[in-house]
Design an enzyme around this catalytic site. Structure first.
Site, PDB file in Angstrom:
ATOM      1  CG  ASP A  56     -22.666 -18.283  21.564  1.00  0.00           C
ATOM      2  OD1 ASP A  56     -22.126 -18.580  20.103  1.00  0.00           O
ATOM      3  OD2 ASP A  56     -22.531 -19.315  22.290  1.00  0.00           O
TER       4      ASP A  56
HETATM    5  C1  SPV Z   1     -19.543 -22.657  23.938  1.00  0.00           C
HETATM    6  O1  SPV Z   1     -18.729 -22.725  24.801  1.00  0.00           O
HETATM    7  O2  SPV Z   1     -19.630 -21.694  22.983  1.00  0.00           O
HETATM    8  C2  SPV Z   1     -20.552 -23.763  23.780  1.00  0.00           C
HETATM    9  C3  SPV Z   1     -20.960 -24.456  24.983  1.00  0.00           C
HETATM   10  O3  SPV Z   1     -20.988 -24.006  22.522  1.00  0.00           O
HETATM   11  S1  SPV Z   1     -22.490 -23.572  25.497  1.00  0.00           S
HETATM   12  O4  SPV Z   1     -22.132 -22.060  25.785  1.00  0.00           O
HETATM   13  O5  SPV Z   1     -22.950 -24.328  26.572  1.00  0.00           O
HETATM   14  O6  SPV Z   1     -23.532 -23.854  24.357  1.00  0.00           O
HETATM   15 MG    MG Z   2     -20.590 -22.673  21.432  1.00  0.00          MG
END
Ligand code: SPV
Ligand code: MG
Length: 286
Positions: A56
């Site tokens: 991510d």
């Molecule tokens: C997501 O679910 O992608 C978020 C929340 O942005 S976190 O993973 O806590 O950043």
């Molecule tokens: Mg996110």
């Protein structure tokens, strides 16, 4: 077959005192969240990227995140809140993002105040905040690019994630609300809700507050409401449940040499057909 309709996120927030949102990464997950009674779903960048097997970290493109969010919204009667990371680049990217998400029927978007490319908030390195002024410019541009009055813009601060004090998070959120954000999301990776409670103590509620209690999971909804929270996002519990269930299921089948061992605990094929609304599709041919 009935065309599915759904209220905007703004309408849901106006109608309910408190909005419960589940993180999902595909339409089936959205259907299950809806079935469970969630008021909306979060098209999570962590979930969408994880289900593609990549970090991510702004690796997927806006089109890929948009496709995921739009595919989820197409089958739901509750609204999608799209996690749009940093807006996929600079201010013009944010404008393009608003046009594209609105055209796809997404009624709520969330932007965070980190630099592009961003890194998931729970990763210990690579967390860089955008200057407040640069982010308020992004908010103003997003609001100018917005064409539907229904579209709901959530401004998320990562101030606490990068180790800044609650006072900095409050100052940023005030500036974000004054620049046109419809709500603020205060994120924290602390093990308790103390930081968030301190934020809520200092907040004047000029716009509603959204929380993501991943690392402080023991916060009851009634207590959140009493503290002034309007929206809770259970951002990744569904993804983590899926990983645990798939891992256990595949391992058990291989260990056992056949799949009878899991039959009692997995969904039936009939259940899958129902989630696919197969009967309604068959009526089309009748
Ligand atoms: C997501 O679910 O992608 C978020 C929340 O942005 S976190 O993973 O806590 O950043
Ligand atoms: Mg996110």
């Amino acid at each position: 077959m009935q065309r599915l309709t759904y209220p905007s996120f703004r309408t849901v927030l106006e109608e309910r005192a408190f909005v419960r949102v589940a993180g999902v990464n595909h339409a089936l997950g959205g259907l299950l969240a809806e079935e469970a009674g969630c008021d909306a779903v979060w098209s999570s960048s962590l979930e969408v990227s994880a289900c593609r097997g990549v970090p991510d970290a702004s690796i997927l493109t806006m089109s890929e995140y948009l496709e995921a969010a739009a595919n989820i919204q197409k089958v739901l009667q509750i609204p999608v809140v799209a996690d749009c990371d940093t807006g996929y680049g600079g201010t013009m990217n944010v404008a393009h993002m608003m046009h594209e998400y609105e055209a796809a029927g997404i009624t709520a978007v969330c932007l965070e105040d980190k630099r592009f490319p961003k890194m998931n908030s729970f990763v210990g390195t690579g967390q860089h905040l955008l200057d407040t002024g640069e982010f308020t410019t992004k908010i103003s541009v997003a609001k100018r690019a917005q064409t539907s009055p229904e579209t709901f813009f959530i401004a998320r601060t990562e101030a606490l994630i990068v180790g800044q004090p609650v006072a900095e998070a409050l100052e940023r959120c005030r500036a974000y609300a004054d620049s046109g954000a419809d709500a603020v999301l205060i994120h924290s990776k602390a093990k308790t809700r103390d930081q968030i409670m301190a934020f809520l103590d200092g907040w004047d509620f000029r716009v509603p507050v959204v929380v993501v209690p991943t690392t402080y999971p023991d916060w009851q909804i009634d207590d959140m409401r009493a503290a002034g929270v309007s929206v809770v996002i259970y951002a990744n519990q569904g993804l983590r449940a899926t990983v645990a269930a798939l891992r256990d299921t595949y391992a058990a089948i291989l260990r056992h040499g056949d799949s009878t061992v899991v039959e009692g605990s997995i969904a039936s094929v009939r259940d899958i057909f129902d989630l696919q609304r197969l009967a309604e599709w068959q009526k089309l041919e009748a």
